[in-house]
Design an enzyme around this catalytic site. Structure first.
Site, short mmCIF file in Angstrom:
data_model
loop_
_atom_site.label_atom_id
_atom_site.label_comp_id
_atom_site.label_asym_id
_atom_site.label_seq_id
_atom_site.Cartn_x
_atom_site.Cartn_y
_atom_site.Cartn_z
CG HIS A 124 -30.33 -48.80 -75.47
ND1 HIS A 124 -30.59 -47.57 -76.01
CD2 HIS A 124 -31.02 -48.83 -74.29
CE1 HIS A 124 -31.40 -46.89 -75.21
NE2 HIS A 124 -31.65 -47.62 -74.16
CG ASP A 171 -27.68 -45.05 -75.75
OD1 ASP A 171 -27.74 -45.95 -76.59
OD2 ASP A 171 -28.09 -43.89 -76.00
#
Ligand SMILES: *[C@@H]1O[C@H](CO)[C@@H](O)[C@H](O)[C@H]1NC(C)=O
Ligand SMILES: *[C@@H]1O[C@H](CO)[C@@H](O)[C@H](O)[C@H]1NC(C)=O
Length: 417
Positions: free
Chosen positions: A256, A233
């Site tokens: 991310h 993430d």
């Protein structure tokens, strides 16, 4: 810092002094002031849970004045159940010297009847120093396998333990440690003031659900530097009520990207300002410099700088999503929004893995304003293909921007603030 030329004799004296100091501090490790968990019943991880030994060492160190050190010795691996190292402590500084390895329980069932959002917690400790080249291993596979992100069955879980959380610890630092395979977020920084993170390493496979590297919430005066973060993430995410954060020299990927937000999810009044991301490298991440806010939010995210960033095959190198929403068909245009203003993008280079290298999606009712772009050179990761810039309701000025200009020039009124 100033450096002066030291004459050779003084130099030798200094080295001798340094060696003596090292000998003294070295010997201190076997004396009072050092709380080696082995002395309080900690055993090798295959022999069972050492959390009580860790707590005993912590409680004694925390009650001591001077500069106590909790020592997790090198070459050892300890299994530690969910545990709360609670302050305040008596000493001005408490050192948590992680030289060995701490592993989490492998089975999620161990958390039955406990707070499933946490594993190791430091709460209300000022002057905490977490140091050492040891490892915190969340052994999160059991949680990943039953995550609702990968499963739809009834027993799936959305909330899994953060490997290490700091709550209300001021004037503290975390350095040199390695955190790996957390069940969910690797490091949570909440309600902190004057907190530094330096030279740490965070690693989890790219496909692991919600395994943010570092999440910051309700904190001010933070520095995060010289660290390598790769997970499933955000490498770093900055949450609500946060100000004055300096993020620099981060190597991010997989993951991310570095994200401000998502902000305003609970239609709260967002107050985020003074976030500075610089001198960092993004390797094949989904985003680079990202700001995302929920339409239902109010308040502001302002005075933000992204400077000296290098992208390699990043899907969205520069992105603002002011209409963020994770529920499909529930994202109709709303009149509220978090005001995004005074955001500087300066000296950003590299390649985009999609055709839209700059993508600013701001809201009609609360547009983005005072966006400054300068010296931006982005190319398509596929040679021969072009990249474009796309802006909606974004106002500002730009110089020397490749793929080209897209900001609106006239400054809008600051309604909606
Ligand atoms: C840390 O600082 C904040 C803001 O100054 C303060 O409200 C809080 O009580 C402090 N925490 C501790 C544990 O002293
Ligand atoms: C814009 O943000 C920068 C920090 O990035 C700050 O120094 C400056 O004062 C801000 N300008 C305005 C007009 O608020």
């Amino acid at each position: 810092m100033t450096f002066s030329v030291i004459s050779p004799p003084t130099c030798i004296m200094k080295i001798l002094g340094f060696i003596m100091m090292m000998m003294i501090t070295g010997s201190v490790f076997s004396e009072a002031g050092v709380y080696n968990v082995l002395n309080y019943g900690a055993t090798s991880y295959n022999k069972g849970d050492s959390s009580n030994a860790f707590l005993k060492a912590w409680n004694l160190a925390c009650a001591e004045s001077g500069k106590p050190t909790i020592l997790i010795p090198e070459k050892w691996t300890f299994l530690v159940y969910p545990v709360n190292f609670q302050g305040p402590c008596k000493a001005k500084n408490v050192v948590f010297m992680l030289s060995g390895t701490i592993v989490a329980p492998e089975l999620p069932s161990v958390w039955k009847g406990r707070d499933t959002s946490k594993w190791l917690i430091f709460g209300g400790v000022n002057g905490l120093i977490v140091d050492g080249y040891g490892v915190i291993d969340g052994r999160g596979k059991g949680w990943w396998d039953q995550s609702c992100k990968h499963n739809t069955w009834k027993g799936c879980t959305s909330l899994a333990p953060t490997a290490i959380s700091f709550h209300g610890c001021n004037d503290s630092t975390v350095k040199n440690i390695h955190i790996t395979n957390s069940a969910q977020v690797h490091m949570y920084l909440g309600r902190l003031r004057d907190f530094g993170v330096d030279n740490i390493k965070i690693q989890a496979p790219w496909w692991t659900p919600n395994t943010d590297g570092i999440h910051i919430q309700a904190s001010s005066n933070l520095g995060i530097s010289n660290s390598v973060i790769g997970s499933g993430d955000d490498c770093i995410s900055v949450g609500d009520y946060t100000s004055n954060v300096w993020i620099s020299k981060i190597s991010c990927g997989p993951g991310h990207g570095i994200s401000i937000g998502s902000l305003g999810k609970d239609s709260n009044f967002v107050q985020v300002s003074g976030i500075h991301v610089s001198d960092s490298y993004f390797d094949r991440t989904t985003n680079g410099a990202r700001i995302k806010t929920w339409q239902v939010g109010r308040g502001y995210a302002q005075d933000i700088t992204f400077k000296n960033l290098q992208f390699y095959k990043v899907r969205n190198p520069i992105i603002i999503d002011q209409n963020y929403c994770d529920v499909r068909n529930d994202c109709k245009e709303q009149v509220t929004g978090v005001k995004i203003r005074n955001v500087t993008y300066s000296t950003l280079y590299g390649t985009s893995d999609t055709d839209i290298a700059i993508n600013l999606k701001c809201s009609k009712s609360v547009p983005c304003s005072e966006i400054w772009m300068d010296n931006i050179h982005l190319a398509n990761a596929v040679t021969g293909k072009q990249v474009t810039a796309s802006c909606y309701n974004a106002y500002g000025r730009e110089f020397d921007v490749v793929p080209g200009h897209c900001l609106l020039k006239s400054a809008p009124t600051t309604s909606g603030l």
